[in-house]
Write an enzyme that holds these catalytic residues in place. Structure first.
Site, PDB file in Angstrom:
ATOM      1  N   ARG A  92       0.812  -1.217   0.000  1.00 51.87           N
ATOM      2  CA  ARG A  92       0.000   0.000   0.000  1.00 51.87           C
ATOM      3  C   ARG A  92       0.843   1.263   0.000  1.00 51.87           C
ATOM      4  NH1 ARG A  92      -2.176  -4.204   1.505  1.00 51.87           N
ATOM      5  NH2 ARG A  92      -0.393  -4.463   2.880  1.00 51.87           N
ATOM      6  N   ARG A 141      10.642   5.176   4.402  1.00 49.77           N
ATOM      7  CA  ARG A 141      10.080   4.068   5.182  1.00 49.77           C
ATOM      8  C   ARG A 141      11.259   3.389   5.863  1.00 49.77           C
ATOM      9  NH1 ARG A 141       5.203   1.001   4.753  1.00 49.77           N
ATOM     10  NH2 ARG A 141       5.419  -1.198   5.348  1.00 49.77           N
ATOM     11  N   HIS A 168       3.154   6.318  11.911  1.00 51.94           N
ATOM     12  CA  HIS A 168       2.685   5.992  10.556  1.00 51.94           C
ATOM     13  C   HIS A 168       1.637   7.044  10.171  1.00 51.94           C
ATOM     14  CE1 HIS A 168       2.240   3.853   6.972  1.00 51.94           C
ATOM     15  NE2 HIS A 168       1.924   2.648   7.406  1.00 51.94           N
ATOM     16  N   GLN A 171      -0.991   6.575   7.269  1.00 52.41           N
ATOM     17  CA  GLN A 171      -2.045   5.621   7.591  1.00 52.41           C
ATOM     18  C   GLN A 171      -3.152   6.276   8.410  1.00 52.41           C
ATOM     19  OE1 GLN A 171      -2.244   2.177   6.627  1.00 52.41           O
ATOM     20  NE2 GLN A 171      -4.335   2.603   7.324  1.00 52.41           N
ATOM     21  N   ASN A 212       3.151   1.270  16.288  1.00 45.94           N
ATOM     22  CA  ASN A 212       3.261   2.563  15.621  1.00 45.94           C
ATOM     23  C   ASN A 212       1.948   3.038  15.015  1.00 45.94           C
ATOM     24  OD1 ASN A 212       3.337   0.477  13.738  1.00 45.94           O
ATOM     25  ND2 ASN A 212       5.086   1.281  12.603  1.00 45.94           N
ATOM     26  N   ASP A 278      -4.370  -4.688  14.294  1.00 43.69           N
ATOM     27  CA  ASP A 278      -3.217  -4.702  13.393  1.00 43.69           C
ATOM     28  C   ASP A 278      -2.459  -5.991  13.675  1.00 43.69           C
ATOM     29  OD1 ASP A 278      -1.315  -3.947  11.537  1.00 43.69           O
ATOM     30  OD2 ASP A 278      -0.333  -2.490  12.840  1.00 43.69           O
ATOM     31  N   MET A 283       7.188  -7.137  11.433  1.00 45.28           N
ATOM     32  CA  MET A 283       8.465  -7.524  10.820  1.00 45.28           C
ATOM     33  C   MET A 283       9.597  -7.272  11.814  1.00 45.28           C
ATOM     34  SD  MET A 283       8.212  -6.344   6.806  1.00 45.28           S
ATOM     35  CE  MET A 283       7.307  -4.822   7.049  1.00 45.28           C
ATOM     36  N   CYS A 320      -5.049  -2.020   8.887  1.00 41.19           N
ATOM     37  CA  CYS A 320      -4.180  -1.348   7.907  1.00 41.19           C
ATOM     38  C   CYS A 320      -3.570  -2.318   6.897  1.00 41.19           C
ATOM     39  CB  CYS A 320      -3.105  -0.548   8.616  1.00 41.19           C
ATOM     40  SG  CYS A 320      -1.867  -1.549   9.463  1.00 41.19           S
ATOM     41  N   LEU A 321      -3.647  -3.630   7.177  1.00 44.54           N
ATOM     42  CA  LEU A 321      -3.148  -4.678   6.279  1.00 44.54           C
ATOM     43  C   LEU A 321      -1.611  -4.686   6.225  1.00 44.54           C
ATOM     44  CD1 LEU A 321      -5.679  -4.321   3.297  1.00 44.54           C
ATOM     45  CD2 LEU A 321      -5.912  -5.676   5.395  1.00 44.54           C
ATOM     46  N   ARG A 348      -5.200   5.307   1.220  1.00 47.63           N
ATOM     47  CA  ARG A 348      -3.785   5.665   1.365  1.00 47.63           C
ATOM     48  C   ARG A 348      -3.334   6.537   0.199  1.00 47.63           C
ATOM     49  NH1 ARG A 348      -0.335   2.607   4.290  1.00 47.63           N
ATOM     50  NH2 ARG A 348       1.112   4.222   3.570  1.00 47.63           N
TER      51      ARG A 348
END
Length: 367
Positions: A92, A141, A168, A171, A212, A278, A283, A320-321, A348
């Site tokens: 996104r 990012r 973020h 978002q 976040n 979320d 990650m 938010c995926l 987005r």
């Protein structure tokens, strides 16, 4: 991933518009009155500016989807290059930011961690000085929030945080655009004299990890008069330094949104208009997966949870995926009468367009 204490400290220091340093000196360096304005967190915006960005995103979406690019946007970045440095994969964020730059007539230049010398033979300072000398804006990012803060400190062009471990902002703008679209018909209209977005008094229930996405959402909720109830497992609560920042947000708003915290999902869900979650394993947290899944047992958003907790009958769901099945059941995630996730993802793009207009085209004046 929840930020470390230094990241919170860095975020707090960057609440005011940043000015460009003339040198790398650590002893009271001179600043330029012509320094660009950056967007590193929703905290960088006043309540009125956040309201305006969401409204602008809404208006641009309506105009462009009807086949007409507003004159203020048409060719606004013609002949300009916008750098995009991403140290993590993205769907996104990459599509929306590249699409936004192209919509305004600019050239997006995507730079992954394998494309440039950052972290190999060059420092953040060197990279910031060199890249910003050849572009008109910069989407970054990153991992640690301190990275995007250091880029902004030494950049001669606006830096837009496209994700860090503490914030973020794009978002959050998209999320409130989504909420506005979902609830405006029953609360307000575009021609309403209401000075805000007409969202005051709505309640969001966040059920899941404190991360976040939550932090900027909470700051934005405070600024827009939206109440937020957060349910996290014990030992996964909002850190105290971030809680202080959230609770101080919205002091300039006509109505300040309230923050409530609990370790019981049903308590957060009570009387909620919107249920949000979320990823529980971000990650970089893969080694904690088994521990986290055990800690978050019972936090999956389901129709049964909404019913037990007493969510409002017309409650909606947002994420938010990308989504994992343990976070939300299929009968919520794919329910067309409940789920806003795909509209939220599309939004987005419109949030990125509004931010480019405000921070790059209008040089930091959100009008």
């Amino acid at each position: 991933m929840p930020p470390t204490r230094p990241a919170f400290r860095c975020l707090r220091e960057l609440q005011k518009p940043q000015q460009r340093l003339y040198s790398a000196s650590t002893t009271s360096p001179a600043t330029s009155p012509f320094a660009p304005r950056h967007l590193l967190s929703i905290e960088n915006l006043s309540s009125a500016e956040l309201t305006t960005l969401v409204r602008n995103a809404y208006q641009h979406k309506q105009a462009i989807k009807s086949g007409s690019v507003p004159k203020t946007l048409l060719g606004a970045l013609s002949g300009k290059t916008v750098a995009m440095t991403f140290n993590k994969r993205s769907t996104r964020t990459r599509i929306s930011t590249e699409g936004a730059v192209v919509t305004l007539g600019g050239h997006p230049m995507f730079l992954s961690k394998d494309d440039i010398q950052l972290g190999v033979n060059e420092s953040l300072y060197d990279t910031a000085v060199v890249v910003s000398s050849m572009v008109s804006a910069w989407f970054a990012r990153v991992g640690p929030h301190s990275d995007v803060a250091d880029l902004a400190k030494n950049s001669t062009v606006p830096v837009i945080n496209a994700l860090s471990d503490a914030s973020h902002p794009l978002q959050t703008i998209a999320d409130f655009l989504t909420i506005r679209e979902a609830f405006q018909s029953s609360r307000t209209t575009e021609r309403s004299p209401t000075p805000g977005l007409g969202l005051e008094g709505l309640k969001i229930a966040w059920v899941g990890d404190a991360n976040n996405v939550l932090y900027d959402l909470a700051i934005g909720a405070g600024k827009l008069g939206v109440d937020l109830a957060v349910a996290t497992p014990k030992d996964y609560e909002i850190p105290s330094e971030m809680r202080d920042i959230i609770q101080k947000s919205g002091t300039d708003a006509r109505i300040q949104g309230k923050l409530m915290e609990t370790n019981v999902p049903e308590e957060a869900v009570k009387d909620a208009d919107i249920l949000v979650t979320d990823t529980w394993v971000s990650m970089g947290q893969e080694s904690e997966k088994e521990k986290r899944l055990k800690a978050f047992s019972g936090f999956q958003i389901t129709p049964a949870l909404a019913e037990r907790g007493g969510a409002k009958p017309g409650w909606k769901f947002m994420h938010c995926l990308p989504r994992h099945p343990e976070e939300v059941s299929d009968d919520v995630f794919y329910n067309p009468s409940r789920s806003l996730v795909f509209t939220e993802a599309e939004n987005r793009l419109w949030s990125a367009i509004a931010v480019l207009e405000g921070f790059v085209v209008n040089k930091g004046k959100i009008i």
